[in-house]
Design an enzyme around this catalytic site. Structure first.
Site, short mmCIF file in Angstrom:
data_model
loop_
_atom_site.label_atom_id
_atom_site.label_comp_id
_atom_site.label_asym_id
_atom_site.label_seq_id
_atom_site.Cartn_x
_atom_site.Cartn_y
_atom_site.Cartn_z
N ARG A 13 0.83 -1.22 0.00
CA ARG A 13 0.00 0.00 0.00
C ARG A 13 0.86 1.26 0.00
NH1 ARG A 13 -0.77 4.87 2.41
NH2 ARG A 13 -0.39 3.92 4.45
N ASP A 14 1.50 1.57 1.09
CA ASP A 14 2.28 2.80 1.18
C ASP A 14 3.44 2.80 0.19
OD1 ASP A 14 2.89 5.32 2.34
OD2 ASP A 14 4.42 4.41 3.59
N HIS A 205 6.84 4.77 11.97
CA HIS A 205 6.69 4.69 10.52
C HIS A 205 7.67 5.71 9.92
CE1 HIS A 205 3.92 4.14 6.91
NE2 HIS A 205 4.63 5.20 6.55
N HIS A 207 10.45 7.08 7.24
CA HIS A 207 11.02 7.03 5.90
C HIS A 207 12.52 7.35 5.98
CE1 HIS A 207 7.24 6.96 3.28
NE2 HIS A 207 6.85 6.76 4.53
N CYS A 238 7.23 10.14 -1.27
CA CYS A 238 6.21 11.11 -0.91
C CYS A 238 6.11 12.14 -2.04
CB CYS A 238 6.55 11.82 0.41
SG CYS A 238 5.39 13.14 0.85
N ASN A 247 9.33 4.18 2.76
CA ASN A 247 9.46 3.75 4.14
C ASN A 247 10.75 2.94 4.30
OD1 ASN A 247 8.84 3.06 6.81
ND2 ASN A 247 6.67 2.80 6.33
#
Length: 303
Positions: A13-14, A205, A207, A238, A247
């Site tokens: 997902r991310d 979380h 990055h 991002c 991430n």
């Protein structure tokens, strides 16, 4: 420091939502199955958002249904509002995630509303989820810095985290979305949040834009946090932070933890295979330093 650590896999997902190359439903399902097979039993598999806004997450309902038969894993999906929640429930979601930003600038750029307005959007989601017996995880973006507002005060993060906690989120994931944090700042932020929420209910979380993610995670482990979000191969980025990487790579996290004597339950060989398969589809090598090193080692051994 030797207490077990739970890794939440974010790659499907991310990670994929920020990759330019679209990935088919079948390939996403295979990726998730491979990650679970590697020992990553909590995976965020999609987002019920507008396909116009994030085309990479289109057909998340098909992905969720495709992996549903796997009984040895917990699958999460992101929902921005009641409409997303409705669609997720129809697809069989049992765990959903909502998100807010610690900065007004990022909130406006990312979801076109103020932080307060974003909370009002998902307040009914939490109420309905509670009635439905659905678990809700809360994300906070930009906890260590924002591309629009600069430094973020720990007090602002703590206040927002407390709001999510009081609304019923079972866990709060604290995101250094643009990867600008350093260990001292990470500790300061985590201590501010943990003043009102047990450290056991927090997740990191982080990055890795400036190469600080592992150092920041170690600092968080020292503060008692035992949940880490990571993305296989360091997938993602991002769109609002030029140069931002994804991430922290799951391989790098597993290597660090296992080297510390912390058991993760993850099979590195199987994780590497899953990462390499997805990297091949995306047409680029994994960002993970561990994956790169292990791939080079394999190449030398076979030559």
């Amino acid at each position: 420091m030797s207490d077990p650590v739970r890794i939440i896999e974010m790659g499907p997902r991310d990670g994929l939502q920020n990759e330019k190359t679209p990935v088919s439903v079948e390939a996403r399902i295979a990726f998730i199955e491979a990650l679970v097979g590697a020992g990553l039993h909590t995976v965020e598999v999609g987002a019920f958002v507008s396909p116009k806004a994030i085309p990479q997450m289109a057909s998340s309902d098909a992905v969720l249904r495709g992996v549903a038969p796997m009984t040895n894993a917990e699958f999460h999906v992101l929902v921005p509002n009641e409409k997303g929640y409705d669609a997720a429930r129809v697809a069989g979601a049992r765990v959903v995630s909502v998100f807010a930003a610690a900065s007004e600038g990022f909130s406006r750029a990312n979801i076109n509303c103020t932080v307060a307005e974003s909370i009002e959007r998902f307040r009914p989601v939490l109420a309905r989820a509670r009635a439905d017996g659905v678990k809700v995880r809360g994300y906070i973006s930009c906890v260590l810095g924002c591309p629009f507002d600069g430094d973020i005060k720990p007090k602002a993060v703590a206040g927002l985290a407390s709001t999510l906690w009081e609304l019923g989120c079972y866990e709060i994931s604290l995101g250094d979305t643009i990867g600008v944090g350093t260990p001292a700042k990470a500790k300061e932020m985590l201590r501010a949040v943990a003043a009102n929420i047990p450290a056991a209910k927090l997740a990191m979380h982080f990055h890795d834009t400036y190469g600080q993610a592992l150092a920041n995670l170690y600092a968080g482990l020292e503060e008692g946090v035992r949940v880490i979000d990571a993305a296989a191969g360091g997938l993602g980025g991002c769109p609002y932070a030029p140069g931002a990487t994804g991430n922290v790579a799951t391989e790098d996290v597993v290597y660090m933890l296992e080297g510390m004597g912390v058991k993760t339950g993850v099979d590195m060989e199987k994780l590497l295979a899953a990462t390499n398969a997805m990297s091949g589809m995306l047409g680029k090598p994994p960002v993970s330093r561990v994956a790169s090193a292990l791939n080079a080692k394999k190449k030398r051994a076979s030559s």
